[in-house]
Design a protein around this motif. Sequence first.
Motif, mmCIF file in Angstrom:
data_model
loop_
_atom_site.group_PDB
_atom_site.id
_atom_site.type_symbol
_atom_site.label_atom_id
_atom_site.label_comp_id
_atom_site.label_asym_id
_atom_site.label_seq_id
_atom_site.Cartn_x
_atom_site.Cartn_y
_atom_site.Cartn_z
ATOM 1 N N TYR A 53 -0.161 -4.056 -8.228
ATOM 2 C CA TYR A 53 0.272 -2.859 -7.507
ATOM 3 C C TYR A 53 0.209 -3.101 -5.995
ATOM 4 O O TYR A 53 1.139 -2.751 -5.254
ATOM 5 N N ALA A 54 -0.890 -3.689 -5.530
ATOM 6 C CA ALA A 54 -1.047 -3.939 -4.101
ATOM 7 C C ALA A 54 0.014 -4.899 -3.586
ATOM 8 O O ALA A 54 0.619 -4.684 -2.521
ATOM 9 N N GLU A 55 0.259 -5.962 -4.332
ATOM 10 C CA GLU A 55 1.239 -6.955 -3.895
ATOM 11 C C GLU A 55 2.644 -6.376 -3.820
ATOM 12 O O GLU A 55 3.470 -6.824 -3.024
ATOM 13 N N GLU A 56 2.927 -5.362 -4.650
ATOM 14 C CA GLU A 56 4.241 -4.724 -4.616
ATOM 15 C C GLU A 56 4.519 -4.018 -3.288
ATOM 16 O O GLU A 56 5.660 -3.952 -2.843
ATOM 17 N N ILE A 57 3.476 -3.468 -2.660
ATOM 18 C CA ILE A 57 3.720 -2.553 -1.540
ATOM 19 C C ILE A 57 3.113 -2.988 -0.210
ATOM 20 O O ILE A 57 3.436 -2.400 0.829
ATOM 21 N N LEU A 58 2.229 -3.993 -0.201
ATOM 22 C CA LEU A 58 1.629 -4.427 1.059
ATOM 23 C C LEU A 58 2.699 -4.922 2.032
ATOM 24 O O LEU A 58 3.545 -5.744 1.676
ATOM 25 N N THR A 59 2.655 -4.424 3.254
ATOM 26 C CA THR A 59 3.520 -4.955 4.307
ATOM 27 C C THR A 59 2.936 -6.278 4.786
ATOM 28 O O THR A 59 1.753 -6.568 4.539
ATOM 29 N N PRO A 60 3.706 -7.108 5.490
ATOM 30 C CA PRO A 60 3.160 -8.379 5.993
ATOM 31 C C PRO A 60 1.906 -8.196 6.838
ATOM 32 O O PRO A 60 0.926 -8.914 6.683
ATOM 33 N N ARG A 61 1.927 -7.196 7.732
ATOM 34 C CA ARG A 61 0.754 -6.956 8.577
ATOM 35 C C ARG A 61 -0.424 -6.495 7.732
ATOM 36 O O ARG A 61 -1.555 -6.952 7.896
ATOM 37 N N ALA A 62 -0.169 -5.591 6.776
ATOM 38 C CA ALA A 62 -1.243 -5.093 5.924
ATOM 39 C C ALA A 62 -1.815 -6.208 5.051
ATOM 40 O O ALA A 62 -3.027 -6.269 4.821
ATOM 41 N N ALA A 63 -0.942 -7.079 4.564
ATOM 42 C CA ALA A 63 -1.406 -8.204 3.742
ATOM 43 C C ALA A 63 -2.337 -9.102 4.543
ATOM 44 O O ALA A 63 -3.351 -9.590 4.032
ATOM 45 N N SER A 64 -1.990 -9.315 5.824
ATOM 46 C CA SER A 64 -2.839 -10.127 6.693
ATOM 47 C C SER A 64 -4.183 -9.457 6.927
ATOM 48 O O SER A 64 -5.234 -10.096 6.857
ATOM 49 N N ASP A 65 -4.156 -8.132 7.201
ATOM 50 C CA ASP A 65 -5.398 -7.386 7.404
ATOM 51 C C ASP A 65 -6.268 -7.427 6.158
ATOM 52 O O ASP A 65 -7.492 -7.593 6.228
#
Length: 360
Positions: A53-65
């Motif tokens: 679920y997280a991988e579906e919606i994380l933005t690039p910046r959010a994924a980095s954070d």
Amino acid sequence: MTTNIDAVLQQAVDAGASDVHLKVGSAPVIRVEGELKRLDGFERLTPADTKSYAEEILTPRAASDFKESGSADFAYGRHELGRFRVNAFRQRGSVSLVLRRVIPGTQTFAELGVPKIVEKLVNAKSGLVLVTGPSGSGKTTTMASMVDWINANKAAAIVTVEDPIEVLHPDKRSVVVQREVGVDTAHPSEAIRSAMRHDVDVVMISEIEDVDTARAAVSAAETGHLVISSMRTTDPADTVHRIVSLFQESEQKVIRAQLAGQMSAILSQRMIETVDGRRVLACEVMTNNERVSEWILNPNEPGSLVEIIKESGFFGMQTFDQSVLDLVVKRTVDLQAAIPNVRNVHEFRARANEAGIDLH
């Protein structure tokens, strides 16, 4: 996992949910009218489910954070679903998500139930207006309504500084620029200082959380701008103390003087269950007059500000107890739901009795 996150969100939207909780070991949980309940037709989520679920919606910046700190705040939106404010975090080694639905469009002040003084506050040319309360008390909704009122009724240059952007404001009579922290600017204080170098009339900051943002917000109000923001504080006295406490002791006398001069109002909000199971806004309002300014400069015990507010209805002020009593008198809220939300229960019951409310 038998479905993607959009299918979960669609079912939540159909159920009228305000929030969606996704964590390992539980079926998806939604909050409807303040009550938590599990979504029908879902099994307990596994670590693979929530990670997907997280991988579906994380933005690039959010994924980095998220990779760096184990948590991330961002927005997610789909045309058919609307927008959600998302907090992703790790707990006990697995991924959890909490998504708060952002209701599309904005409501009028009357629809929100905010006091009439709010229109006067947002029609001012300058000053600092703070909307406070716990999570879920409607701070974002109230501020969006304020921005929309200015946008619709005044020819103004508006800059919003948000983390993340939640409500979109297309230009009406005003010109609205929306900047997202981490995407368009590194920090709220930088965006505020940048706005001061442009032709800006109104600055809306999603939240004041640190001394740099507080300093920039007060400075913007001092230089003739209308500044609207929020804090997670319980009432006006708590809000003033929280702002002052952000600063070093050597600066606190100065910031008190600045607040005494620039603070237009503090609106502190709570949501209370109504007789028909919905939720309604109760609001304590502190506007600025000579007595309030004196209290900010030389605060006594916190209760003294409550007395000033209670005695200053002429200036548009009201306490929580006065706001809640009005809801009880209108038969919007029953007495039992009201009592946990008032400060002085004895006085409240006496006032309710005087108004003809059955206390039994």
